[in-house]
Scaffold this motif. Structure first.
Motif, mmCIF file in Angstrom:
data_model
loop_
_atom_site.group_PDB
_atom_site.id
_atom_site.type_symbol
_atom_site.label_atom_id
_atom_site.label_comp_id
_atom_site.label_asym_id
_atom_site.label_seq_id
_atom_site.Cartn_x
_atom_site.Cartn_y
_atom_site.Cartn_z
ATOM 1 N N UNK B 127 -58.385 11.203 4.373
ATOM 2 C CA UNK B 127 -59.078 11.851 5.490
ATOM 3 C C UNK B 127 -59.373 13.295 5.137
ATOM 4 N N UNK B 128 -60.599 13.720 5.400
ATOM 5 C CA UNK B 128 -60.933 15.107 5.082
ATOM 6 C C UNK B 128 -60.587 16.026 6.259
ATOM 7 N N UNK B 129 -59.330 16.417 6.294
ATOM 8 C CA UNK B 129 -58.835 17.242 7.407
ATOM 9 C C UNK B 129 -59.342 18.672 7.298
ATOM 10 N N UNK B 130 -59.510 19.163 6.067
ATOM 11 C CA UNK B 130 -60.039 20.522 5.883
ATOM 12 C C UNK B 130 -61.422 20.627 6.501
ATOM 13 N N UNK B 131 -62.235 19.601 6.222
ATOM 14 C CA UNK B 131 -63.611 19.594 6.701
ATOM 15 C C UNK B 131 -63.658 19.559 8.230
ATOM 16 N N UNK B 132 -62.847 18.680 8.820
ATOM 17 C CA UNK B 132 -62.841 18.572 10.279
ATOM 18 C C UNK B 132 -62.366 19.883 10.928
ATOM 19 N N UNK B 133 -61.317 20.454 10.346
ATOM 20 C CA UNK B 133 -60.796 21.712 10.880
ATOM 21 C C UNK B 133 -61.857 22.807 10.792
ATOM 22 N N UNK B 134 -62.557 22.826 9.667
ATOM 23 C CA UNK B 134 -63.645 23.783 9.471
ATOM 24 C C UNK B 134 -64.710 23.645 10.561
ATOM 25 N N UNK B 135 -65.059 22.400 10.855
ATOM 26 C CA UNK B 135 -66.123 22.149 11.829
ATOM 27 C C UNK B 135 -65.698 22.513 13.253
ATOM 28 N N UNK B 136 -64.455 22.209 13.607
ATOM 29 C CA UNK B 136 -64.025 22.417 14.996
ATOM 30 C C UNK B 136 -63.463 23.832 15.210
ATOM 31 N N UNK B 137 -62.648 24.292 14.250
ATOM 32 C CA UNK B 137 -61.948 25.570 14.448
ATOM 33 C C UNK B 137 -62.649 26.726 13.721
ATOM 34 N N UNK B 138 -63.443 26.391 12.694
ATOM 35 C CA UNK B 138 -64.155 27.443 11.968
ATOM 36 C C UNK B 138 -63.473 27.853 10.679
ATOM 37 N N UNK B 139 -62.291 27.271 10.386
ATOM 38 C CA UNK B 139 -61.635 27.481 9.096
ATOM 39 C C UNK B 139 -60.684 26.306 8.862
ATOM 40 N N UNK B 140 -60.052 26.291 7.691
ATOM 41 C CA UNK B 140 -59.171 25.153 7.385
ATOM 42 C C UNK B 140 -57.772 25.349 7.959
ATOM 43 N N UNK B 141 -57.597 26.416 8.746
ATOM 44 C CA UNK B 141 -56.252 26.777 9.201
ATOM 45 C C UNK B 141 -55.577 25.680 10.037
ATOM 46 N N UNK B 142 -56.378 24.821 10.697
ATOM 47 C CA UNK B 142 -55.782 23.774 11.525
ATOM 48 C C UNK B 142 -55.843 22.387 10.889
ATOM 49 N N UNK B 144 -53.643 20.998 9.298
ATOM 50 C CA UNK B 144 -52.362 20.323 9.561
ATOM 51 C C UNK B 144 -52.399 19.553 10.890
ATOM 52 N N UNK B 145 -53.023 20.152 11.887
ATOM 53 C CA UNK B 145 -53.109 19.484 13.196
ATOM 54 C C UNK B 145 -54.004 18.252 13.084
ATOM 55 N N UNK B 146 -55.100 18.397 12.313
ATOM 56 C CA UNK B 146 -56.003 17.266 12.104
ATOM 57 C C UNK B 146 -55.264 16.123 11.394
ATOM 58 N N UNK B 147 -54.467 16.464 10.393
ATOM 59 C CA UNK B 147 -53.726 15.416 9.665
ATOM 60 C C UNK B 147 -52.724 14.725 10.576
ATOM 61 N N UNK B 148 -52.083 15.489 11.440
ATOM 62 C CA UNK B 148 -51.098 14.897 12.350
ATOM 63 C C UNK B 148 -51.783 13.912 13.295
ATOM 64 N N UNK B 149 -52.938 14.314 13.860
ATOM 65 C CA UNK B 149 -53.680 13.435 14.759
ATOM 66 C C UNK B 149 -54.110 12.164 14.049
ATOM 67 N N UNK B 150 -54.649 12.331 12.840
ATOM 68 C CA UNK B 150 -55.131 11.185 12.075
ATOM 69 C C UNK B 150 -53.971 10.236 11.734
ATOM 70 N N UNK B 151 -52.855 10.805 11.297
ATOM 71 C CA UNK B 151 -51.705 9.990 10.907
ATOM 72 C C UNK B 151 -51.196 9.149 12.079
ATOM 73 N N UNK B 152 -51.169 9.757 13.267
ATOM 74 C CA UNK B 152 -50.748 9.015 14.463
ATOM 75 C C UNK B 152 -51.719 7.876 14.758
#
Lengths: 640, 201
Positions: B127-142, B144-152
């Motif tokens: 899963x490209x969590x960096x990309x999703x975080x970039x799109x929603x939050x504006x940087x890759x800082x989140x 980790x949250x994207x990975x947690x959601x995806x993993x669940x």
């Protein structure tokens, strides 16, 4: 307000073991806490500092562990409950006062938290500090989980008050740095005793030989009373008494033993002695076990502290039980359910079942490269190490030895820097440099961090001048104690609780004791190289020189830039100009510089680049440039 | 649920592994479960390889044994491969589609790692969590949250143990106001992505 550490009685909170210790200490009524940061102990004082004002207690980051211990001890001898906390090697620094504090004792509860680091996740050794209890005759309480740590901290205060002796609370990484839900049993807001009275008692507080001889007898009386009377819950618990086989599990080992027995369906097949007071090991519960058990397995992390005491008790009292421990339980590194399963199964004669079937190792071509810790992108130490190397060369220093110290910058031992040729203990860079300089012909440059300089670097810096050796000192001043998570120190002018205090500059101290000091800003690489080259030339001609390299820790600088909305530069590689010489990667080893498999030219990951510009300074083809529009004042985030 | 459900969170120091572990731990607590979250601080955090041990169950011991992880959440692909042997046969491994090589290193390609991973007895999700975080939050800082959601989302057992509502609530322990809102949104998008991926398998 609303700090999670201060939730009311009955709340359930997810607490780190260290936070659990802090909460326990607050409930026990402490009004003074002092420590020097050190992994894995740091968060105890850190979280106490966060709530200090609200609870009305005194909390400080002291200059080192000895100072912290003495401060907290001062409170305890005047009847104010107090805490000091340190990592295992920190107790070495405070060991002088530790020994004496046992003789003079305390007026009210005093707990010394020693957070040991089995497996050396972030330490230079894995010494087992339960031994300190045996040397000093101070009881050691050792919890089995973060939840236990919370309860036992309070018990440790009761024990300390009851016998008027200091108590060591020994934690380990897996307790200090594990989170668990904890149900809070007591409140933290109540009338604390914060003002003490110092009652003069020369025979007790002045340890001249005549007084010390009397105090020693008192101390041993207390020690024997603890051995006889404290073999009770929660310090020692016996599960399934009266069986032929017994397992004795001290501290964290109990949590692994319990899980192993659970997996073997053997929870009721063996007597378990859960030990949370390993030093001194109380006699009564041991007798109750040896009365019935033919075979005893002692499980504990690191050294055989409980095993030796237990064998001694068995021998003295004439029990014939067979006692084993370190002959089957690993004595190096931390334990786990994995390493303990087999020795426990063997002991019980259970079949060694495969509970965990791994998918196996993923083998790639090329193999997965190791990933040791490295200096962060933008780390000022990277710039300084580069500057030191170039300047030493330019100044004609032949085969210089860079003695090193304890901090993030210890990573400078790695290629390409190799500016940390030794690293033993806090302050050792300057002390060892003096001996090396006296005994070799090498130029010797001691490289030490700011917080470490204040901690233990000043006496050896005096020694260099007093006993006249040829040592140059470099203080890496990143304006914080970075390694342990950015605690303030005397050079920051800020206290543990965020209040302004008088700032003490390392260069002023060094000047006062006889060094010619220059301060550099390593963000400006070329300028710094010429300044340090000149300083090293003076060093060659016999001058006592010191350099203070001042630039904010990159993690702090990035935080500051986000907070103040300052845009930092971001660099990129101009493909047409880049010849693929790799000087940037080879000379900086910066994690933002990436060379994809099969590619000939590096690129810079803009997410990681912190904009320090070292690679751009190094590039012989001017192929690295700023690609964005940084704020006018961006340099202020690094240096003010 | 068996006695203990173990989740290993792996990646590079600085990628938000401790935050991910702590949020998952908090969500477990809110779901009424006992849990232990074993972290590593200090020197190991400085760009080094990191593993956080999350063990959900009654009074668990803190370290996951090799072959004992029911689910590995990897924030980076090289680290996914390094710690893959912690996974039990038939376990789940979700990896962020991102390679961050150590400096001066010779490392395998994305394709090589994915190829080798697919040869294992493992439910492997990328899963490209960096990309999703970039799109929603504006940087890759989140990420980790994207990975947690995806993993669940992909792990039916994990999401039956820890309710997504409780994870959402646990975010409040780390984020406030607007930052909380945007992370909550990110969590849900990633969770739904996970659910979709799981259906495909």
């Amino acid at each position: 307000m609303d700090h999670y550490l201060l939730k009311p009685k009955g709340s359930k909170v997810l607490l780190l073991g260290n936070e659990a210790i802090a909460r326990g200490a607050l409930e026990a009524g402490i009004c003074f806490a002092a420590a020097y940061p050190g992994t894995p102990s740091t968060e105890i004082l850190e979280v106490l500092a966060e709530v200090a004002d609200e609870c009305g207690i005194n909390v400080e980051w002291s200059v080192n562990e000895k100072t912290a211990f003495e401060a907290a001890y001062g409170a305890a001898i005047s009847g104010v409950r107090s805490l000091t906390a340190m990592k295992h090697v920190g107790l070495n620094v405070a060991s002088d006062i530790l020994m004496s504090s046992a003789y003079s004792g305390v007026e009210d509860g005093f707990v010394v938290v020693s957070a040991d680091d089995p497996s050396m996740h972030s330490s230079q050794n894995e010494q087992d500090n339960r031994w300190y209890g045996l040397i000093s005759h101070i009881p050691v309480v050792e919890p089995s989980s973060p939840r236990d740590a919370y309860k036992l901290t309070k018990e440790a205060y009761k024990l300390s008050s009851k016998y008027k002796v200091p108590v060591i609370l020994r934690s380990t990484t897996r307790i200090s740095h594990t989170r668990m839900p904890i149900e809070l049993e007591d409140e933290v807001f109540f009338e604390r005793k914060c003002k003490g009275v110092f009652r003069k008692d020369y025979e007790r507080w002045v340890l001249v030989p005549g007084n010390a001889r009397k105090r020693k007898l008192e101390l041993m009386k207390t020690w024997k009373t603890v051995i006889e009377n404290e073999g009770r819950e929660p310090f020692v618990s016996i599960l399934n008494p009266g069986l032929k086989k017994a397992i004795v599990a001290s501290g964290i080992a109990y949590s692994y033993v319990k899980e192993a027995l659970d997996l073997m369906n053997a929870l009721d097949k063996v007597t378990v002695l859960k030990v949370n007071l390993p030093v001194p090991l109380p006699v009564e519960p041991v007798k109750k076990v040896l009365e019935y058990a033919d075979e005893v397995l002692v499980v504990e992390e690191l050294d055989p502290v409980v095993e030796l005491q237990l064998k001694s008790i068995a021998q003295t009292l004439g029990y014939k039980s067979r006692v084993i421990g370190k002959s089957v339980v690993p004595e190096n590194y931390e334990l786990s359910i994995e390493t303990l399963y087999k020795p426990i199964a063997d002991f019980l004669g259970s079949p060694a079942m495969d509970h965990w079937i791994s998918i196996g190792t993923v083998k790639t071509d090329p193999p997965i490269p190791p990933r040791p810790p490295i200096l962060c992108a933008g780390c000022p130490h990277r710039n300084t190490f580069y500057i030191l190397r170039i300047a030493a060369n330019k100044a004609g220093l032949k085969n210089p030895v860079f003695t090193g110290d304890i901090g993030c910058y210890t990573l400078g031992y790695q290629k390409p820097f190799e500016t940390q040729s030794t690293s033993f203990e806090m302050g050792g860079s300057i002390g060892v440099a003096h001996g090396l300089s006296k005994s070799t012909d090498n130029p010797v440059i001691a490289v030490i961090g700011d917080s470490t300089f204040f901690h233990a670097g000043i006496p050896p810096a005096l020694n260099v001048v007093y006993n006249d050796s040829n040592v140059a000192i470099v203080v890496l001043d990143n304006l914080t104690t970075a390694m342990t998570g950015h605690q303030p120190h005397p050079g920051t002018g800020v206290s543990a609780t965020g209040k302004r205090t008088r700032r003490i500059l390392p260069e002023k101290i060094l000047e006062a004791i006889g060094y010619d000091v220059t301060v550099i800003n390593p963000l400006r690489v070329k300028e710094s190289v010429s300044i340090v080259t000149k300083a090293f030339e003076n060093y060659r001609s016999g001058a006592k020189i010191a350099v203070v390299s001042r630039m904010r820790c990159a993690l702090e600088a990035l935080r500051l830039s986000r907070k103040k909305n300052i845009i930092l530069p971001v660099y990129h590689v101009i493909e047409e100009k880049c010849t693929g010489c790799m000087a940037c990667i080879k000379l900086t080893a910066c994690p933002a510089l990436i060379l994809e498999p099969g590619e000939k030219k590096p690129r810079i990951n803009p997410e990681i680049c912190a904009g320090c510009g070292l690679c751009a300074t190094i590039c012989p083809y001017n192929a690295i440039e700023v690609k964005n529009k940084p704020s006018m004042n961006w340099e202020t985030t690094w240096w003010d | 649920m068996k006695n203990v459900y173990s989740v290993a969170v792996v990646g590079v120091g600085g990628q938000g592994l401790l935050t991910l572990g702590s949020i998952l731990g908090y969500a477990c607590m809110l779901s009424g479960l006992d849990v232990s979250v074993g972290e590593v601080h200090g020197m190991s955090q400085r760009g080094g390889s990191v593993i956080v041990h999350v063990r959900i169950g009654r009074n668990p011991s803190p370290i996951i044994p090799v072959g004992g992880a029911d689910h590995i959440i990897a924030m980076e692909l090289l680290e996914a491969a390094r710690y893959a042997h912690y996974a039990r046969k038939g376990g789940v491994l979700t990896a962020n589609d991102f390679i961050w090589p150590p400096p001066l290193s010779n490392y395998p390609s994305r394709e090589e790692i994915i190829g080798k991973m697919k040869g294992k007895e493992l439910l492997f999700y990328l899963f490209n969590a960096n990309d999703l975080s970039n799109r929603i939050v504006g940087s890759t800082v989140s990420a980790n949250i994207a990975m947690l959601g995806f993993a669940l989302g992909v792990d039916q057992e994990l999401r039956s143990i820890v309710n997504i509502k409780h994870v959402e609530e646990a975010l409040l322990e780390h984020f406030k106001g607007k930052v909380y809102e945007v992370n909550k949104e990110l969590l849900h998008i990633a969770y739904n992505e996970g659910l979709k991926h799981a259906e495909k398998k």
